[in-house]
Design an enzyme around this catalytic site. Structure first.
Site, PDB file in Angstrom:
ATOM      1  N   LYS A  46       0.980  -1.179  -0.111  1.00 16.32           N
ATOM      2  CA  LYS A  46      -0.141  -0.093   0.049  1.00 16.32           C
ATOM      3  C   LYS A  46       0.838   1.169  -0.126  1.00 16.32           C
ATOM      4  O   LYS A  46       0.588   2.218  -0.646  1.00 16.32           O
ATOM      5  CB  LYS A  46      -0.916   0.100   1.319  1.00 16.32           C
ATOM      6  CG  LYS A  46      -1.926  -1.032   1.056  1.00 16.32           C
ATOM      7  CD  LYS A  46      -2.966  -0.671   2.256  1.00 16.32           C
ATOM      8  CE  LYS A  46      -2.396  -0.801   3.690  1.00 16.32           C
ATOM      9  NZ  LYS A  46      -1.873  -2.098   4.114  1.00 16.32           N
ATOM     10  N   ARG A  77      -8.946   1.584   9.483  1.00  9.22           N
ATOM     11  CA  ARG A  77      -8.485   0.200   9.708  1.00  9.22           C
ATOM     12  C   ARG A  77      -9.628  -0.502  10.572  1.00  9.22           C
ATOM     13  O   ARG A  77      -9.390  -1.583  10.973  1.00  9.22           O
ATOM     14  CB  ARG A  77      -7.211   0.245  10.269  1.00  9.22           C
ATOM     15  CG  ARG A  77      -6.249  -0.392   9.534  1.00  9.22           C
ATOM     16  CD  ARG A  77      -5.105  -0.281  10.699  1.00  9.22           C
ATOM     17  NE  ARG A  77      -3.694  -0.698  10.091  1.00  9.22           N
ATOM     18  CZ  ARG A  77      -2.701  -0.249   9.633  1.00  9.22           C
ATOM     19  NH1 ARG A  77      -2.915   0.958   9.131  1.00  9.22           N
ATOM     20  NH2 ARG A  77      -1.562  -1.010   9.673  1.00  9.22           N
ATOM     21  N   ARG A 114      11.632  -6.627   4.621  1.00 10.34           N
ATOM     22  CA  ARG A 114      11.485  -5.064   4.200  1.00 10.34           C
ATOM     23  C   ARG A 114      12.718  -4.212   5.021  1.00 10.34           C
ATOM     24  O   ARG A 114      12.968  -4.621   6.237  1.00 10.34           O
ATOM     25  CB  ARG A 114      10.332  -4.707   4.613  1.00 10.34           C
ATOM     26  CG  ARG A 114       9.965  -3.175   4.368  1.00 10.34           C
ATOM     27  CD  ARG A 114       8.460  -2.884   4.404  1.00 10.34           C
ATOM     28  NE  ARG A 114       7.823  -2.794   5.620  1.00 10.34           N
ATOM     29  CZ  ARG A 114       6.535  -2.538   5.744  1.00 10.34           C
ATOM     30  NH1 ARG A 114       5.728  -2.113   4.769  1.00 10.34           N
ATOM     31  NH2 ARG A 114       6.019  -2.527   6.900  1.00 10.34           N
ATOM     32  N   ARG A 122      11.990  -1.573  10.540  1.00  4.43           N
ATOM     33  CA  ARG A 122      10.986  -1.129  11.168  1.00  4.43           C
ATOM     34  C   ARG A 122      10.735  -2.057  12.433  1.00  4.43           C
ATOM     35  O   ARG A 122      11.034  -3.113  12.405  1.00  4.43           O
ATOM     36  CB  ARG A 122       9.410  -0.958  10.610  1.00  4.43           C
ATOM     37  CG  ARG A 122       9.427   0.207   9.878  1.00  4.43           C
ATOM     38  CD  ARG A 122       8.298   0.306   9.137  1.00  4.43           C
ATOM     39  NE  ARG A 122       6.893  -0.091   9.820  1.00  4.43           N
ATOM     40  CZ  ARG A 122       5.752  -0.138   9.345  1.00  4.43           C
ATOM     41  NH1 ARG A 122       5.337   0.555   8.048  1.00  4.43           N
ATOM     42  NH2 ARG A 122       4.432  -0.611  10.027  1.00  4.43           N
ATOM     43  N   ARG A 147       0.156  -8.441  13.577  1.00  5.67           N
ATOM     44  CA  ARG A 147      -0.567  -7.612  12.701  1.00  5.67           C
ATOM     45  C   ARG A 147      -1.241  -8.100  11.618  1.00  5.67           C
ATOM     46  O   ARG A 147      -2.297  -7.430  11.196  1.00  5.67           O
ATOM     47  CB  ARG A 147       0.631  -6.766  12.103  1.00  5.67           C
ATOM     48  CG  ARG A 147       1.253  -5.591  12.837  1.00  5.67           C
ATOM     49  CD  ARG A 147       2.781  -5.271  12.204  1.00  5.67           C
ATOM     50  NE  ARG A 147       2.450  -4.314  10.950  1.00  5.67           N
ATOM     51  CZ  ARG A 147       3.437  -4.431  10.307  1.00  5.67           C
ATOM     52  NH1 ARG A 147       4.732  -4.778  10.639  1.00  5.67           N
ATOM     53  NH2 ARG A 147       3.372  -3.456   9.110  1.00  5.67           N
TER      54      ARG A 147
HETATM   55  P1  AMP Z   1       1.363   0.983   9.172  1.00  3.54           P
HETATM   56  O1  AMP Z   1       2.704   1.720   8.876  1.00  3.54           O
HETATM   57  O2  AMP Z   1       0.099   1.173   8.426  1.00  3.54           O
HETATM   58  O3  AMP Z   1       1.729  -0.408   8.826  1.00  3.54           O
HETATM   59  O4  AMP Z   1       1.097   1.209  10.780  1.00  3.54           O
HETATM   60  C1  AMP Z   1       1.923   0.797  11.584  1.00  3.54           C
HETATM   61  C2  AMP Z   1       1.205   0.606  13.066  1.00  3.54           C
HETATM   62  O5  AMP Z   1       0.617   1.972  13.308  1.00  3.54           O
HETATM   63  C3  AMP Z   1      -0.171  -0.238  13.087  1.00  3.54           C
HETATM   64  O6  AMP Z   1       0.411  -1.430  13.490  1.00  3.54           O
HETATM   65  C4  AMP Z   1      -0.632   0.159  14.111  1.00  3.54           C
HETATM   66  O7  AMP Z   1      -0.187   0.225  15.466  1.00  3.54           O
HETATM   67  C5  AMP Z   1      -0.692   1.892  13.798  1.00  3.54           C
HETATM   68  N1  AMP Z   1      -1.705   2.206  12.982  1.00  3.54           N
HETATM   69  C6  AMP Z   1      -1.530   2.784  11.737  1.00  3.54           C
HETATM   70  N2  AMP Z   1      -2.735   3.257  11.130  1.00  3.54           N
HETATM   71  C7  AMP Z   1      -3.646   2.979  12.034  1.00  3.54           C
HETATM   72  C8  AMP Z   1      -4.977   2.946  12.255  1.00  3.54           C
HETATM   73  N3  AMP Z   1      -5.769   3.700  11.029  1.00  3.54           N
HETATM   74  N4  AMP Z   1      -5.808   2.569  13.270  1.00  3.54           N
HETATM   75  C9  AMP Z   1      -4.837   2.082  14.260  1.00  3.54           C
HETATM   76  N5  AMP Z   1      -3.826   2.115  14.497  1.00  3.54           N
HETATM   77  C10 AMP Z   1      -2.938   2.419  13.176  1.00  3.54           C
END
Ligand code: AMP
Length: 221
Positions: free
Chosen positions: A14, A89, A128, A161, A172
């Site tokens: 994404k 989400r 990654r 990360r 996740r």
């Molecule tokens: P991402 O970079 O999108 O994989 O997000 C990394 C982490 O940020 C996720 O595993 C969540 O802990 C938090 N996070 C990101 N977006 C959201 C969201 N829309 N709702 C809740 N937690 C989020």
């Protein structure tokens, strides 16, 4: 076209696709994960609150997340449209987003779903690596940097990360299926869902996404 909601499990691509799509369409890419990581780097109260959830691979509570994203998409650079990556989400977030958009005379125009099988996601996420300087994304298996540990775009340092270790990745994915996958039905019922095969090349996924966005009506009637 107004708001593009990119759906798909963690590791589906994404972020990579959202950046390309934002360039192609000339509108900003808003990633809730990036907003949290930015807050964390600046050690804000929001960032410190989010950290414990992020470290475990759990979702940050809806009220905090919704407030942060709705604030960001209210900025003037978002007037012509936005690519949303990682938000909404949960069903609660999707409803809050719709409510805020309706109140502003705006809408979600399309929700492309990037599909990738779980075993591929596990491999992709744990391999990654990201550039500390420019954010470019590499993969030790499918897209390795020419010089190990060094970004091919800007020579910055590559890092993994904190939440890309196998235990957190597993959580996740579990969280995705429990909390986020119901959004597929939510957008399908609104005739906004378009499925895209995420195992194609980056260019082919991008071509499919651009076609998906352009296939939808441009206004919010
Ligand atoms: P991402 O970079 O999108 O994989 O997000 C990394 C982490 O940020 C996720 O595993 C969540 O802990 C938090 N996070 C990101 N977006 C959201 C969201 N829309 N709702 C809740 N937690 C989020």
């Amino acid at each position: 076209m107004d708001f593009v909601v990119l759906l798909g499990p963690p590791g589906a691509g994404k972020g990579t696709q959202a950046k390309l799509l934002a360039q192609e369409l000339g509108i900003p890419h808003v990633s809730s994960g990036d907003l949290f990581r930015d807050n964390l780097a600046r050690k804000t109260e929001l960032g410190l609150l989010a950290k414990s959830f992020m470290d475990r691979g759990d979702l940050v509570p809806d009220d905090v997340t919704v407030r942060m994203v709705i604030d960001r998409i209210g900025h003037p650079d978002c007037e012509a449209g936005v690519i949303l990556d990682g938000f909404p989400r949960t069903l609660g977030q999707a409803v809050a987003l719709d409510d805020a958009l309706v109140a502003a005379g705006r809408c979600v125009s399309v929700a492309p779903l990037i599909q990738v099988p779980d075993d591929v996601l596990m491999d992709r996420l744990t391999a990654r690596r990201i550039c500390r300087q420019c954010g470019a994304v590499f993969n030790l298996v499918s897209n390795p940097p020419e010089v190990p540990g060094v970004c091919g775009e800007c020579q910055g340092e590559l890092y993994q990360r904190d939440d890309d270790n196998s235990e957190t990745v597993r959580n996740r994915l579990y969280t995705y299926y429990r909390d986020t996958a119901p959004l597929i039905g939510y957008y399908f019922a609104r005739k906004l869902l378009v499925e895209v095969d995420g195992q194609q090349s980056i260019d082919d996924v991008q071509t499919a996404l651009v076609a998906a966005v352009r296939s939808m009506p441009g206004d919010c009637q």
